[in-house]
Design an enzyme around this catalytic site. Structure first.
Site, PDB file in Angstrom:
ATOM      1  N   HIS A  37       1.214  -1.392   0.251  1.00 22.33           N
ATOM      2  CA  HIS A  37       0.216   0.003  -0.096  1.00 22.33           C
ATOM      3  C   HIS A  37       1.090   1.489   0.272  1.00 22.33           C
ATOM      4  CE1 HIS A  37      -4.294   1.728   1.195  1.00 22.33           C
ATOM      5  NE2 HIS A  37      -2.737   3.255   1.429  1.00 22.33           N
ATOM      6  N   ASP A  39       0.572   5.558  -0.018  1.00 21.09           N
ATOM      7  CA  ASP A  39       0.002   6.219   0.426  1.00 21.09           C
ATOM      8  C   ASP A  39       0.667   7.438  -0.814  1.00 21.09           C
ATOM      9  OD1 ASP A  39      -2.107   5.616   1.894  1.00 21.09           O
ATOM     10  OD2 ASP A  39      -0.733   5.878   3.958  1.00 21.09           O
ATOM     11  N   HIS A  69      -2.949   4.354  -3.265  1.00 23.13           N
ATOM     12  CA  HIS A  69      -3.922   5.410  -2.118  1.00 23.13           C
ATOM     13  C   HIS A  69      -3.285   6.876  -2.516  1.00 23.13           C
ATOM     14  CE1 HIS A  69      -5.467   6.338   1.777  1.00 23.13           C
ATOM     15  NE2 HIS A  69      -6.711   6.490   0.801  1.00 23.13           N
ATOM     16  N   GLY A 150      -2.838  11.785   7.775  1.00 23.24           N
ATOM     17  CA  GLY A 150      -2.539  12.694   7.331  1.00 23.24           C
ATOM     18  C   GLY A 150      -1.842  13.137   9.218  1.00 23.24           C
ATOM     19  N   ASP A 183      -8.763   1.384   6.637  1.00 21.58           N
ATOM     20  CA  ASP A 183      -7.666   1.801   6.469  1.00 21.58           C
ATOM     21  C   ASP A 183      -7.264   2.762   7.993  1.00 21.58           C
ATOM     22  OD1 ASP A 183      -5.162   2.852   6.228  1.00 21.58           O
ATOM     23  OD2 ASP A 183      -5.552   3.777   3.947  1.00 21.58           O
ATOM     24  N   GLY A 184      -6.586   2.683   8.474  1.00 23.07           N
ATOM     25  CA  GLY A 184      -5.965   3.317   9.863  1.00 23.07           C
ATOM     26  C   GLY A 184      -6.464   2.937  11.128  1.00 23.07           C
TER      27      GLY A 184
END
Length: 245
Positions: A37, A39, A69, A150, A183-184
């Site tokens: 993945h 980002d 992503h 973020g 996600d997260g």
């Protein structure tokens, strides 16, 4: 029709890996994660400025499928380059564009013209799940973010499980066959709980690439994903994480 439960696929975030040893770090994922993945952040949609198409191409060159992503404003401008870089999944954010339907249409056209890839649409914790309803027919994946992207040190939002269920309900109503991901904030301590939410994809990065023992972390995380906790419906991921420390 009832869905047969199966372990979610792991999309392993590589931005937290040791980028000076990118080949070795990404190589750990072979046979143990569905995707690497990546980002892609532009410093505008969320605070960080990370990587772009060249990095996606570098990871793809290792032979590990890449899940790109795009956490960028107006992602249409990057879609051709990310597709050409060889991404196996490309996800855009519903909040990042004024023209989501057009963006997903162009994503679909790119997938048909070149090497096919999965088309994803993501929503932040503060975005109503209905934001994805108009494009469910153009998506293969809906990625439900459990944290605001973020900002480090967040725990999964308490309503994430319900949001996953709501996305499932929307897809059924629309007759759409989609994957649903989270996600997260997914850690080794709460991965089994999240896996029990009827999700198809789980994204986790820093839980694996902690600069200490990523290979062991990856094995431990996969072990947790194979043993989903489905009976603890009333417990939040943070509570499960705390209880497994």
């Amino acid at each position: 029709m009832n869905r047969l439960p199966r372990p979610p696929r792991l999309s392993a975030g590589v931005i937290t890996a040791d980028l000076t040893r990118l080949g070795d770090e990404v190589g750990l994922l072979r046979g143990k994660a569905a995707w690497a993945h990546v980002d892609v952040m532009d410093g505008a949609f969320c605070p960080q400025l990370t990587v772009g198409p060249a990095f996606v191409a570098a990871v793809a060159s290792t032979g590990i499928p890449v899940d790109a992503h795009l956490l960028v404003e107006e992602p249409r401008r990057l879609l051709p380059e990310i597709a050409a870089a060889g991404a196996a999944v490309i996800t855009v954010h519903a909040e990042a564009t004024r023209h989501l339907h057009r963006t997903m249409t162009e994503l679909t056209e790119l997938s048909r013209q070149g090497r096919p890839f999965l088309r994803g649409v993501a929503i932040n914790p503060g975005t109503p799940v209905h934001a994805v309803e108009p494009v469910l027919g153009l998506a293969d994946l809906v990625l439900v973010l459990a944290v605001s992207p973020g900002w480090s040190g967040q725990v999964p939002a308490a309503n994430t499980r319900q949001r996953v269920a709501d996305v499932r309900a929307l897809a059924r109503q629309a007759g759409a066959e989609i994957l649903v991901g989270v996600d997260g904030g997914v850690t080794i301590g709460n991965a089994a709980e999240v896996a029990g939410w009827d999700v198809d994809v789980i994204v986790s990065g820093s839980a694996i690439f902690d600069r200490v023992d990523p290979a062991r972390n990856l094995d431990r995380l996969n072990h947790e994903l194979l043993h989903p906790v489905r009976q603890a419906a009333g417990r939040s991921p943070q509570e499960v994480s705390d209880g497994n420390r």
